[in-house]
Design a protein around this motif. Structure first.
Motif, PDB file in Angstrom:
ATOM      1  N   ASP A 210       0.774  -1.107   0.070  1.00 39.99           N
ATOM      2  CA  ASP A 210       0.101   0.035   0.118  1.00 39.99           C
ATOM      3  C   ASP A 210       0.829   1.331  -0.078  1.00 39.99           C
ATOM      4  N   PRO A 211       1.373   1.783  -1.186  1.00 34.07           N
ATOM      5  CA  PRO A 211       2.189   3.152  -1.326  1.00 34.07           C
ATOM      6  C   PRO A 211       1.385   4.111  -0.575  1.00 34.07           C
ATOM      7  N   GLY A 212       0.085   4.140  -0.548  1.00 34.69           N
ATOM      8  CA  GLY A 212      -0.490   5.258  -0.071  1.00 34.69           C
ATOM      9  C   GLY A 212      -0.327   5.667   1.303  1.00 34.69           C
ATOM     10  N   ARG A 213       0.349   4.573   2.149  1.00 34.56           N
ATOM     11  CA  ARG A 213       0.659   4.648   3.496  1.00 34.56           C
ATOM     12  C   ARG A 213       2.140   5.516   3.709  1.00 34.56           C
ATOM     13  N   VAL A 214       2.741   5.828   2.696  1.00 34.27           N
ATOM     14  CA  VAL A 214       3.914   6.241   3.056  1.00 34.27           C
ATOM     15  C   VAL A 214       4.193   7.343   3.820  1.00 34.27           C
ATOM     16  N   TRP A 215       3.278   8.404   4.002  1.00 38.20           N
ATOM     17  CA  TRP A 215       3.339   9.758   4.854  1.00 38.20           C
ATOM     18  C   TRP A 215       3.082   9.136   6.181  1.00 38.20           C
ATOM     19  N   ASP A 216       2.460   8.362   6.563  1.00 33.65           N
ATOM     20  CA  ASP A 216       1.966   8.136   7.789  1.00 33.65           C
ATOM     21  C   ASP A 216       3.299   7.066   8.443  1.00 33.65           C
ATOM     22  N   LEU A 217       3.645   6.395   7.517  1.00 37.15           N
ATOM     23  CA  LEU A 217       4.853   5.434   7.998  1.00 37.15           C
ATOM     24  C   LEU A 217       6.169   6.242   8.137  1.00 37.15           C
ATOM     25  N   ALA A 218       6.212   7.312   7.098  1.00 35.74           N
ATOM     26  CA  ALA A 218       7.413   8.047   7.333  1.00 35.74           C
ATOM     27  C   ALA A 218       7.487   8.752   8.558  1.00 35.74           C
ATOM     28  N   ALA A 219       5.964   9.259   9.008  1.00 33.19           N
ATOM     29  CA  ALA A 219       6.052  10.203  10.376  1.00 33.19           C
ATOM     30  C   ALA A 219       6.424   9.072  11.542  1.00 33.19           C
ATOM     31  N   ALA A 220       5.681   8.088  11.535  1.00 32.26           N
ATOM     32  CA  ALA A 220       6.121   6.955  12.485  1.00 32.26           C
ATOM     33  C   ALA A 220       7.439   6.523  12.420  1.00 32.26           C
ATOM     34  N   ALA A 221       8.291   6.507  11.455  1.00 29.59           N
ATOM     35  CA  ALA A 221       9.759   6.316  11.616  1.00 29.59           C
ATOM     36  C   ALA A 221      10.279   7.642  11.754  1.00 29.59           C
ATOM     37  N   ALA A 222      10.049   8.655  11.590  1.00 26.42           N
ATOM     38  CA  ALA A 222      10.849  10.056  11.978  1.00 26.42           C
ATOM     39  C   ALA A 222      10.697  10.254  13.409  1.00 26.42           C
ATOM     40  N   LYS A 223       9.407  10.034  13.964  1.00 26.71           N
ATOM     41  CA  LYS A 223       9.218   9.989  15.477  1.00 26.71           C
ATOM     42  C   LYS A 223      10.018   9.058  16.368  1.00 26.71           C
ATOM     43  N   SER A 224      10.195   7.759  15.700  1.00 26.72           N
ATOM     44  CA  SER A 224      11.097   6.866  16.441  1.00 26.72           C
ATOM     45  C   SER A 224      12.470   7.173  16.147  1.00 26.72           C
ATOM     46  N   LEU A 225      12.706   7.668  15.290  1.00 22.72           N
ATOM     47  CA  LEU A 225      14.385   8.233  14.867  1.00 22.72           C
ATOM     48  C   LEU A 225      14.817   9.456  16.033  1.00 22.72           C
ATOM     49  N   HIS A 226      13.644  10.343  16.016  1.00 20.85           N
ATOM     50  CA  HIS A 226      13.805  11.236  17.181  1.00 20.85           C
ATOM     51  C   HIS A 226      14.253  10.761  18.636  1.00 20.85           C
ATOM     52  N   ALA A 227      13.299   9.705  18.972  1.00 20.32           N
ATOM     53  CA  ALA A 227      13.555   8.879  20.246  1.00 20.32           C
ATOM     54  C   ALA A 227      14.928   8.422  20.325  1.00 20.32           C
ATOM     55  N   MET A 228      15.274   7.590  19.169  1.00 19.57           N
ATOM     56  CA  MET A 228      16.510   6.935  19.118  1.00 19.57           C
ATOM     57  C   MET A 228      17.703   8.111  19.347  1.00 19.57           C
ATOM     58  N   HIS A 229      17.569   9.167  18.610  1.00 27.15           N
ATOM     59  CA  HIS A 229      18.536  10.351  18.835  1.00 27.15           C
ATOM     60  C   HIS A 229      18.523  10.679  20.033  1.00 27.15           C
ATOM     61  N   GLN A 230      17.296  10.901  20.884  1.00 25.57           N
ATOM     62  CA  GLN A 230      17.423  11.097  22.375  1.00 25.57           C
ATOM     63  C   GLN A 230      18.256  10.224  23.115  1.00 25.57           C
ATOM     64  N   ALA A 231      18.254   9.121  23.058  1.00 27.05           N
ATOM     65  CA  ALA A 231      18.893   7.763  23.656  1.00 27.05           C
ATOM     66  C   ALA A 231      20.259   7.938  23.279  1.00 27.05           C
ATOM     67  N   GLY A 232      20.899   8.868  22.394  1.00 23.38           N
ATOM     68  CA  GLY A 232      22.130   8.704  22.286  1.00 23.38           C
ATOM     69  C   GLY A 232      22.581   8.151  20.980  1.00 23.38           C
ATOM     70  N   VAL A 233      21.697   7.396  20.215  1.00 25.27           N
ATOM     71  CA  VAL A 233      21.984   6.390  19.203  1.00 25.27           C
ATOM     72  C   VAL A 233      21.782   7.104  17.792  1.00 25.27           C
ATOM     73  N   VAL A 234      22.682   6.754  16.840  1.00 26.07           N
ATOM     74  CA  VAL A 234      22.343   6.883  15.437  1.00 26.07           C
ATOM     75  C   VAL A 234      22.540   5.630  14.618  1.00 26.07           C
ATOM     76  N   HIS A 235      21.509   5.712  13.547  1.00 27.83           N
ATOM     77  CA  HIS A 235      21.660   4.437  12.871  1.00 27.83           C
ATOM     78  C   HIS A 235      22.567   4.395  11.712  1.00 27.83           C
ATOM     79  N   MET A 236      22.471   5.364  10.907  1.00 21.10           N
ATOM     80  CA  MET A 236      23.319   5.401   9.525  1.00 21.10           C
ATOM     81  C   MET A 236      22.911   4.480   8.078  1.00 21.10           C
ATOM     82  N   ASP A 237      21.793   3.920   8.484  1.00 19.68           N
ATOM     83  CA  ASP A 237      21.155   3.112   7.332  1.00 19.68           C
ATOM     84  C   ASP A 237      19.493   2.962   7.409  1.00 19.68           C
ATOM     85  N   THR A 238      18.976   4.222   7.582  1.00 16.45           N
ATOM     86  CA  THR A 238      17.679   4.327   7.926  1.00 16.45           C
ATOM     87  C   THR A 238      16.676   4.136   6.871  1.00 16.45           C
ATOM     88  N   CYS A 239      16.873   2.954   5.860  1.00 19.01           N
ATOM     89  CA  CYS A 239      15.900   2.592   4.748  1.00 19.01           C
ATOM     90  C   CYS A 239      14.670   2.118   5.577  1.00 19.01           C
TER      91      CYS A 239
END
Length: 265
Positions: free
Chosen positions: A133-162
């Protein structure tokens, strides 16, 4: 032909690893308190990865350093590096230790000299959801970005966030896997965080439909609430060799410049 040769090399590497895999099967069985078999999953990446299966239930995921696999290195000038095997396992273990209590990654279970075991998460990859369902790209992108923010708050970076490296269904939390890379020397934490967001955007390009590609301002809504001021102001020059496809999309760059002003410079 190249893909066939790559497949055959991978198969040979798995065959040569068989004695070590048998020993690890016993170690993992003891760690999980249940007799398991190791079922290979995935055919890419730097290591051999297996599900630990008891009867029909997946109990864990085992990452094993396979010395018989050929490993390509990122090109020079990239903002990320391929870590040495032992450092790679330690890096992923430490990331899971910090992130799993927050629901941002699988839970680490066991460490060996050349392998780590984490709990199995029964959630699809975001890439699988978008293929359906490509139509979900925006809500899944927002969910991923939210979790990235929490990850960064924990002092961790990923470097391959596909999208292939994030699990969940978009609610309420997304979990990240496959911490195979680290920032290159000289890359600041804020610049590495910025790369995590830009890599996520770049990975969306193959899923966007033509109408979605003409509405890149949607990314502003997906990312803007989560990118902190220090990350917005980070030096993005070291990232340019790694985000060429993104930079080639003029309308998308214009929209993202609303978050990262130096992107358009």
């Amino acid at each position: 032909m190249r893909s066939v040769k790559r497949y055959l090399r991978r198969q040979l590497a798995e065959l040569r690893l068989a004695p070590r895999r048998r020993a690890l099967t016993q170690d993992v069985s003891r760690a999980l308190g249940s007799t398991v078999r190791l079922v290979r999953t995935g055919a890419r990446g730097h290591d051999s990865v297996y599900y630990a299966v008891s009867r029909s239930a997946r109990l864990g995921v085992l990452r094993v350093v396979n010395p018989y696999l050929r490993r390509g290195n990122p090109g020079s000038g990239m903002p990320f590096v391929s870590l040495e095997p032992r450092l790679r396992l330690e890096h992923e273990w430490n990331a899971y230790t910090k992130l799993s209590p927050k629901g941002l990654s699988p839970r680490p279970l066991w460490q060996g000299r050349d392998a780590i075991l984490c709990a199995y998460l029964s959630a699809p990859r975001f890439s699988q959801l978008l293929e359906k369902d490509p139509g979900r790209v925006w809500d899944l992108a927002a969910a991923a970005a939210k979790s990235l923010h929490a990850m960064h708050q924990a002092g961790v970076v990923h470097m391959d966030t596909c999208f292939a490296n994030v699990l969940g269904d978009g609610q309420p939390q997304a979990s990240w896997i496959d911490f195979e890379y680290g920032p290159s020397p000289g890359i600041s934490f804020d610049t590495a965080c910025a790369y995590d967001y830009l890599r996520l955007v770049e990975s969306s390009l193959k899923f966007l439909t033509p109408p979605q590609r003409t509405a890149p301002e949607q990314w502003l809504g997906a990312l803007a609430p989560f990118v902190e001021d220090g990350v917005r102001a980070a030096d993005l020059a070291p990232l340019r060799p790694a985000v060429g496809r993104l930079l080639a999309d003029g309308p998308l760059v214009v929209s993202l410049a609303g978050i990262f002003p130096s992107l358009g410079g």
